[in-house]
Write a protein that holds these residues in place. Structure first.
Motif, PDB file in Angstrom:
ATOM      1  N   ASP A  24       7.660  -0.604 -17.046  1.00 44.92           N
ATOM      2  CA  ASP A  24       8.578  -1.028 -15.987  1.00 44.92           C
ATOM      3  C   ASP A  24       8.412  -2.510 -15.665  1.00 44.92           C
ATOM      4  O   ASP A  24       9.395  -3.247 -15.503  1.00 44.92           O
ATOM      5  N   LEU A  25       7.161  -2.959 -15.573  1.00 41.56           N
ATOM      6  CA  LEU A  25       6.910  -4.367 -15.273  1.00 41.56           C
ATOM      7  C   LEU A  25       7.332  -5.263 -16.429  1.00 41.56           C
ATOM      8  O   LEU A  25       7.878  -6.353 -16.215  1.00 41.56           O
ATOM      9  N   ASP A  64       0.810  -1.222   0.000  1.00 41.25           N
ATOM     10  CA  ASP A  64       0.000   0.000   0.000  1.00 41.25           C
ATOM     11  C   ASP A  64       0.839   1.265   0.000  1.00 41.25           C
ATOM     12  O   ASP A  64       0.446   2.285  -0.560  1.00 41.25           O
ATOM     13  N   ASP A  65       2.033   1.237   0.647  1.00 40.52           N
ATOM     14  CA  ASP A  65       2.841   2.437   0.758  1.00 40.52           C
ATOM     15  C   ASP A  65       3.877   2.546  -0.365  1.00 40.52           C
ATOM     16  O   ASP A  65       4.743   3.415  -0.329  1.00 40.52           O
ATOM     17  N   GLU A  66       3.813   1.663  -1.359  1.00 37.34           N
ATOM     18  CA  GLU A  66       4.748   1.709  -2.472  1.00 37.34           C
ATOM     19  C   GLU A  66       4.032   2.157  -3.741  1.00 37.34           C
ATOM     20  O   GLU A  66       2.883   1.790  -3.971  1.00 37.34           O
ATOM     21  N   PRO A  67       4.699   2.964  -4.565  1.00 41.40           N
ATOM     22  CA  PRO A  67       4.080   3.351  -5.840  1.00 41.40           C
ATOM     23  C   PRO A  67       3.947   2.136  -6.754  1.00 41.40           C
ATOM     24  O   PRO A  67       4.820   1.260  -6.782  1.00 41.40           O
ATOM     25  N   GLU A  68       2.853   2.076  -7.482  1.00 41.63           N
ATOM     26  CA  GLU A  68       2.623   0.945  -8.367  1.00 41.63           C
ATOM     27  C   GLU A  68       3.463   1.091  -9.629  1.00 41.63           C
ATOM     28  O   GLU A  68       3.418   2.132 -10.292  1.00 41.63           O
ATOM     29  N   PRO A  69       4.252   0.073 -10.001  1.00 42.70           N
ATOM     30  CA  PRO A  69       5.083   0.180 -11.198  1.00 42.70           C
ATOM     31  C   PRO A  69       4.218   0.348 -12.450  1.00 42.70           C
ATOM     32  O   PRO A  69       3.087  -0.135 -12.519  1.00 42.70           O
ATOM     33  N   GLY A  70       4.767   1.035 -13.441  1.00 46.97           N
ATOM     34  CA  GLY A  70       4.070   1.208 -14.696  1.00 46.97           C
ATOM     35  C   GLY A  70       4.168  -0.026 -15.574  1.00 46.97           C
ATOM     36  O   GLY A  70       4.937  -0.961 -15.302  1.00 46.97           O
ATOM     37  N   TYR A  71       3.399  -0.028 -16.664  1.00 47.10           N
ATOM     38  CA  TYR A  71       3.364  -1.180 -17.561  1.00 47.10           C
ATOM     39  C   TYR A  71       4.744  -1.481 -18.146  1.00 47.10           C
ATOM     40  O   TYR A  71       5.209  -2.623 -18.108  1.00 47.10           O
TER      41      TYR A  71
END
Length: 363
Positions: A184-185, A175-182
């Motif tokens: 990046d994944l 929850d406290d981490e930014p979600e990686p972009g497409y």
């Protein structure tokens, strides 16, 4: 089970043949199916990692259903090819997403060690679904031909999508981490699959073994060539998914053996298949069932090892890299069938057994 209980499965190779396609054209259709997977496999895996693996499974069922609609509405090479394009896109969406959804769901509960057992149960459930599919195919074909079997399959695909939307999904980021972009994944998954030696070895083994499953597409043609009447082909193949389910269940209850021992099991499967090809009789389908059970036993362990080796956040993407490799290796099965049918496929399985054994020596 809903996604595998389709009555069109044991009939579609016969549908192609009875629509005027020869063996080479059928192989081209299967190659189109694989080619779509080659292009879409990894990008759709990253989509599942970035957005929702559950949604990816649901969309996959809808695309597969639309593919069957095309087969019914446009029975010919072009319609069959277009249907395979849609089915290939759906399969690419589901392949990496499914394993990632299951493994991360278990890991979130602290039960990742249960993955091989659950995977064996899941694979067995999918294979056992082929039994009512075979019986249903026989009845539906007698009542309404290929069209009725196709429409029932469309309805079941849509039902599987509805069920998929109700599956629980573990969060892919804290929850406290930014979600990686497409992007990046996508990069992370491909880089991990290529840079980690244990994971790279696991990816190559799974790619090769899963590619061998393309042989399943030829089982109906094999049965008819060995003297089984067309109407009895679905029932003649009942033992094959039973044996596959048994192999998967046994694998789920055993501790993982070494790669060399698994290579020996796969080599035994190849010898059994070659013996059936030599007999060239309807009873040889029982030997094909033994081959398939041993093959599925080996495959469960290979797939479980792959998931255990993934460390990063792009699990579906990494799994899709293996899926991409399996689509490429499937071309070897199509070529083997075109060149020598069951004989050549048996020789290919022997090659795969040797590769699996050597992978154990490198570990």
């Amino acid at each position: 089970m809903l996604s595998d209980v389709l009555p069109i499965y044991p009939l579609y190779a016969l549908l192609f043949a009875d629509s005027g396609l020869d063996g080479a054209q059928i192989s081209v259709l299967l190659a189109v199916w694989s080619a779509v997977g080659i292009v879409a496999e990894v990008p759709t895996g990253a989509l599942a990692d970035r957005f929702s693996r559950r949604t990816a499974l649901a969309v996959a069922g809808v695309l597969q259903a639309l593919g069957y609609v095309l087969w019914i509405a446009l029975p010919g090479f072009a319609g069959f090819a277009a249907g395979f394009v849609l089915w290939g896109l759906g399969g690419a969406l589901a392949s990496g997403a499914f394993e990632a959804l299951v493994y991360d769901g278990l890991a979130a509960r602290g039960e990742a060690a249960a993955y091989p057992r659950l995977l064996g149960h899941v694979r067995a459930a999918g294979l056992l679904a082929q039994l009512p599919a075979a019986g249903g195919a026989t009845v539906l074909f007698a009542v309404g031909g290929y069209a009725l079997a196709g429409w029932v399959s469309v309805a079941l695909c849509l039902a599987s999508s509805a069920v998929a939307l109700r599956l629980p999904e573990a969060p892919t980021a804290e929850d406290d981490e930014p979600e990686p972009g497409y992007v990046d994944l996508l990069r992370a998954g491909v880089a991990e699959a290529a840079s980690s030696p244990p994971l790279r070895s696991a990816v190559l083994v799974v790619a090769l073994l899963e590619g061998l499953d393309a042989f399943e597409e030829y089982f109906p043609l094999l049965a008819r060539a060995w003297g089984v009447p067309t109407a009895a082909v679905p029932l003649a193949m009942v033992a094959i998914p039973l044996a596959g389910a048994l192999g998967a269940l046994v694998a789920g209850r055993r501790r993982p053996p070494g790669a060399r021992r698994l290579g020996g099991v796969l080599g035994t499967a190849a010898v059994v298949l070659l013996a059936a090809a030599l007999a060239h009789r309807a009873g040889g389908m029982a030997a094909v069932a033994v081959f398939y059970g041993l093959y599925r036993y080996v495959l469960v362990f290979a797939e479980a090892r792959l998931q255990d080796e993934v460390r990063g956040p792009a699990r579906a993407t990494v799994t899709s890299v293996a899926g991409l490799g399996s689509e490429l290796s499937a071309f070897a099965v199509y070529a083997a069938w075109a060149l020598g049918e069951a004989w050549a496929v048996g020789a290919l399985v022997l090659v795969a057994a040797g590769f699996l054994t050597r992978s154990g020596r490198r570990q």
